[in-house]
Write an enzyme that holds these catalytic residues in place. Structure first.
Site, mmCIF file in Angstrom:
data_model
loop_
_atom_site.group_PDB
_atom_site.id
_atom_site.type_symbol
_atom_site.label_atom_id
_atom_site.label_comp_id
_atom_site.label_asym_id
_atom_site.label_seq_id
_atom_site.Cartn_x
_atom_site.Cartn_y
_atom_site.Cartn_z
ATOM 1 N N SER A 154 0.987 -1.227 -0.030
ATOM 2 C CA SER A 154 -0.018 0.059 0.065
ATOM 3 C C SER A 154 0.855 1.077 -0.115
ATOM 4 O O SER A 154 2.313 1.194 0.359
ATOM 5 C CB SER A 154 -0.889 -0.123 1.391
ATOM 6 O OG SER A 154 -1.504 1.249 1.532
ATOM 7 N N TYR A 167 -2.860 -1.321 10.409
ATOM 8 C CA TYR A 167 -2.791 -1.512 9.030
ATOM 9 C C TYR A 167 -1.546 -1.180 8.383
ATOM 10 O O TYR A 167 -0.752 -1.591 7.796
ATOM 11 C CB TYR A 167 -3.808 -0.738 8.388
ATOM 12 C CG TYR A 167 -4.057 -0.898 6.906
ATOM 13 C CD1 TYR A 167 -4.667 -2.211 6.193
ATOM 14 C CD2 TYR A 167 -3.368 -0.125 6.002
ATOM 15 C CE1 TYR A 167 -4.797 -2.385 4.771
ATOM 16 C CE2 TYR A 167 -3.594 -0.039 4.585
ATOM 17 C CZ TYR A 167 -4.136 -1.246 4.119
ATOM 18 O OH TYR A 167 -4.311 -1.363 2.629
HETATM 19 C C1 BGC Z 1 -6.305 1.375 2.192
HETATM 20 C C2 BGC Z 1 -7.464 2.405 1.678
HETATM 21 C C3 BGC Z 1 -6.984 3.708 1.393
HETATM 22 C C4 BGC Z 1 -5.642 3.969 0.703
HETATM 23 C C5 BGC Z 1 -5.231 5.290 0.539
HETATM 24 C C6 BGC Z 1 -5.014 1.724 1.067
HETATM 25 O O1 BGC Z 1 -4.045 0.700 1.380
HETATM 26 O O2 BGC Z 1 -6.749 0.312 2.320
HETATM 27 O O3 BGC Z 1 -8.436 2.206 2.617
HETATM 28 O O4 BGC Z 1 -7.932 4.398 0.801
HETATM 29 O O5 BGC Z 1 -4.576 2.967 1.063
HETATM 30 O O6 BGC Z 1 -5.158 5.697 1.580
#
Ligand code: BGC
Length: 269
Positions: A154, A167
């Site tokens: 991410s 996360y």
């Molecule tokens: C998350 C999303 C978020 C995006 C940008 C992703 O890894 O799961 O919820 O919108 O990152 O912030």
């Protein structure tokens, strides 16, 4: 799409929805046999629907249940796939979830759920994939690499994320998992890379795009001024899984409409 992945088998974890479903469709249209993994019985209808779309379009695949955080289930899924297709060539380590909370209110269960699925799940699946790549060895008629692992990370392996510490921590961990594996297995011609999506329109971030107000506020973070689609990620996954990217390993590739150029600084600093 060119059949650049013909005669290769790809397991896509968490493929019953969101980015995983999009990647499964893209890999199938590039000719791969795709394994549409789903976590629990209640997501089977969604996985079946993804597979139906794939086979209706002429693709090849199967569905496979497995909670990626459970060692025995991961081992069983890989054995089932090897029994069905002979081997595994590509792992898309995609399954992931969010359990958001202010840090001082975060429960151990919210922490563990995210780390177990997002990080331990990637460990367990990568380990089985690498075991299978090493067992099988190179298939020069099929690919220049013995195997390819693509970790779904991410932008939050780079951008800290208040309110989502579990996360963001899982994604920071994926960065080091990916790079250390690329280092450890490069000489065996196993390529390991990460895709780092920004905001992609999927169920995981529905509140960020479901109203015009939310979407407008999200777009202030994205220089390219649109939300991403699963197909954007699918296109990159095909490239990273194919020999077109044979010299790329240990890389985090950001695909975010420019989110990581910090739009907030566009008007000064
Ligand atoms: C998350 C999303 C978020 C995006 C940008 C992703 O890894 O799961 O919820 O919108 O990152 O912030």
């Amino acid at each position: 799409m060119d059949q650049v992945l013909k005669n290769q088998t790809a397991i896509i974890t968490g493929a019953s929805s969101g980015i995983g479903a999009g990647v499964a469709k893209s890999l199938a249209s590039a000719g791969a046999n795709v394994v549409v993994n789903y976590p629990v019985e209640s997501s089977k209808p969604a996985a079946d629907a993804v597979l139906k779309e794939i086979t209706d379009a002429g693709g090849i695949g199967m569905v496979a249940q497995c909670d990626v955080s459970q060692e025995a289930q991961v081992i069983r899924m890989f054995a089932d796939v090897v029994a069905a297709y002979g081997t595994v060539d590509i792992l898309i380590n995609n399954a992931g979830l969010q359990r958001d909370a202010k840090f001082d209110e975060m429960t151990l269960d919210q922490w563990n759920t995210v780390i177990n699925v997002n990080l331990t799940g990637q460990f367990l699946c990568a380990r089985e994939a690498i075991r299978e790549f090493l067992r099988r060895g190179l298939r020069p008629d099929v690919s220049l690499a013995t195997g390819k692992i693509i970790c779904m990370s991410s932008v939050h392996e780079l951008i800290p994320w208040a309110g989502h510490v579990n996360y963001a921590t899982s994604k920071g961990g994926i960065k080091m998992l990916m790079q250390s594996l690329a280092q450890e297995y490069g000489d065996r011609k196993i390529r390991v890379n990460s895709i780092c999506p920004g905001a992609i329109q999927t169920p995981i971030n529905r509140p960020a795009w479901e109203t015009p107000q939310a979407l407008n506020s999200l777009l202030t973070l994205i220089p390219y001024n649109r939300i991403g689609q699963p197909q954007d990620i699918g296109n990159l996954a095909v490239f990273l899984a194919s020999d077109l990217s044979d010299y790329i390993t240990g890389a985090s590739i950001f695909i975010d409409g420019g989110m990581t150029v910090f739009e907030g600084f566009a008007t000064g600093g």
